[in-house]
Motif scaffolding. Structure first.
Motif, PDB file in Angstrom:
ATOM      1  N   LEU A 246       0.812  -1.221   0.000  1.00  0.00           N
ATOM      2  CA  LEU A 246       0.000   0.000   0.000  1.00  0.00           C
ATOM      3  C   LEU A 246       0.845   1.271   0.000  1.00  0.00           C
ATOM      4  CD1 LEU A 246      -2.640  -1.112   2.671  1.00  0.00           C
ATOM      5  CD2 LEU A 246      -2.879  -1.178   0.190  1.00  0.00           C
TER       6      LEU A 246
ATOM      7  N   SER B 213       2.907   2.066   2.458  1.00  0.00           N
ATOM      8  CA  SER B 213       2.934   2.525   3.848  1.00  0.00           C
ATOM      9  C   SER B 213       4.362   2.837   4.272  1.00  0.00           C
ATOM     10  CB  SER B 213       2.336   1.460   4.766  1.00  0.00           C
ATOM     11  OG  SER B 213       1.043   1.110   4.333  1.00  0.00           O
TER      12      SER B 213
ATOM     13  N   GLU C  20       1.646   1.727  10.392  1.00  0.00           N
ATOM     14  CA  GLU C  20       0.882   2.487   9.408  1.00  0.00           C
ATOM     15  C   GLU C  20       0.230   1.538   8.393  1.00  0.00           C
ATOM     16  OE1 GLU C  20       2.246   5.316   5.927  1.00  0.00           O
ATOM     17  OE2 GLU C  20       2.476   6.371   7.835  1.00  0.00           O
ATOM     18  N   PHE C  21       0.939   0.451   8.044  1.00  0.00           N
ATOM     19  CA  PHE C  21       0.376  -0.525   7.113  1.00  0.00           C
ATOM     20  C   PHE C  21      -0.939  -1.090   7.647  1.00  0.00           C
ATOM     21  CE2 PHE C  21      -0.404  -4.978   6.208  1.00  0.00           C
ATOM     22  CZ  PHE C  21      -0.656  -4.910   4.844  1.00  0.00           C
TER      23      PHE C  21
ATOM     24  N   SER D 288      -3.061   0.141   9.715  1.00  0.00           N
ATOM     25  CA  SER D 288      -4.098   1.166   9.641  1.00  0.00           C
ATOM     26  C   SER D 288      -4.522   1.413   8.187  1.00  0.00           C
ATOM     27  CB  SER D 288      -3.554   2.456  10.269  1.00  0.00           C
ATOM     28  OG  SER D 288      -4.448   3.507  10.075  1.00  0.00           O
ATOM     29  N   ASP D 289      -3.546   1.520   7.287  1.00  0.00           N
ATOM     30  CA  ASP D 289      -3.837   1.737   5.857  1.00  0.00           C
ATOM     31  C   ASP D 289      -4.671   0.592   5.294  1.00  0.00           C
ATOM     32  OD1 ASP D 289      -2.274   4.030   5.983  1.00  0.00           O
ATOM     33  OD2 ASP D 289      -0.564   3.155   4.915  1.00  0.00           O
TER      34      ASP D 289
ATOM     35  N   LYS E  39      -8.274   0.934   6.093  1.00  0.00           N
ATOM     36  CA  LYS E  39      -8.939   2.132   5.567  1.00  0.00           C
ATOM     37  C   LYS E  39      -9.034   2.184   4.045  1.00  0.00           C
ATOM     38  CE  LYS E  39      -6.342   4.981   8.032  1.00  0.00           C
ATOM     39  NZ  LYS E  39      -5.738   6.165   8.623  1.00  0.00           N
ATOM     40  N   VAL E  40      -8.163   1.458   3.357  1.00  0.00           N
ATOM     41  CA  VAL E  40      -8.098   1.585   1.899  1.00  0.00           C
ATOM     42  C   VAL E  40      -9.411   1.125   1.254  1.00  0.00           C
ATOM     43  CG1 VAL E  40      -7.038  -0.677   1.426  1.00  0.00           C
ATOM     44  CG2 VAL E  40      -6.601   1.230  -0.116  1.00  0.00           C
TER      45      VAL E  40
END
Length: 171
Positions: free
Chosen positions: A118, A120, A125-126, A128-129, A132-133
């Protein structure tokens, strides 16, 4: 296995997102496993109680998706035995992630590092990403995701010998 009610207990929110895409996506490349209810519940760390069974319908197939990056499988074994004995449960299917979801995604995509999937900046952060993506399937296609490589690695360590039931939930 004939169609029935499927209920997934998945390790975390990232697994919930992935199981949702693999079971409910309109794109047939991703619509590869049986749809069902999905609960985030770590079956390696927490015991399933009788109260969890209240909302299950008769003849439910329970699918446990869990990481194998821990030192003990005692709670998993206890949960499996509990579910196998319960009258509402038709079958219990184990889907071990060797060692965790990130490792599974690296194996099933053409990427060297999970951050590449992603873009990240960190593993935190990955996670979370990933949740959310909006176009995860597009990122997976770009990373050359191959479902036949996901959840296929043989377990080892204290999880050695666990029979992976992936074939039982494939469409």
């Amino acid at each position: 296995m004939e169609l029935g009610q499927y209920h997934y207990y998945v390790e975390g929110e990232n697994e919930r997102v992935l199981v949702e895409i693999l079971s409910k996506c309109k794109d047939e490349k991703f619509n590869v496993i049986r749809p069902g209810k999905i609960d985030v519940f770590n079956v390696v760390e927490r015991e399933i109680k009788s109260t969890h069974m209240l909302n299950l319908k008769d003849n439910t197939v329970v699918v446990l998706v869990f990481d194998t990056d821990t030192k003990s499988r005692a709670i998993l074994d206890k949960n499996t035995k509990f579910l196998e004995k319960h009258k509402k449960i038709k079958d219990v299917i184990l889907i071990p992630q060797v060692y965790n979801l990130e490792d599974e995604l690296i194996r099933s995509c053409n990427i060297k590092n999970i951050l590449q999937l992603l873009g990240s900046k960190s593993k935190k952060e990955f996670k979370s990403d990933f949740n959310k993506v909006n176009n995860l399937n597009e990122h997976l296609i770009k990373a050359e995701f191959t479902f036949n490589k996901l959840w296929r690695k043989k377990t080892n360590g204290v999880f050695a010998g666990i029979k992976n039931g992936i074939h039982k939930i494939e469409k």
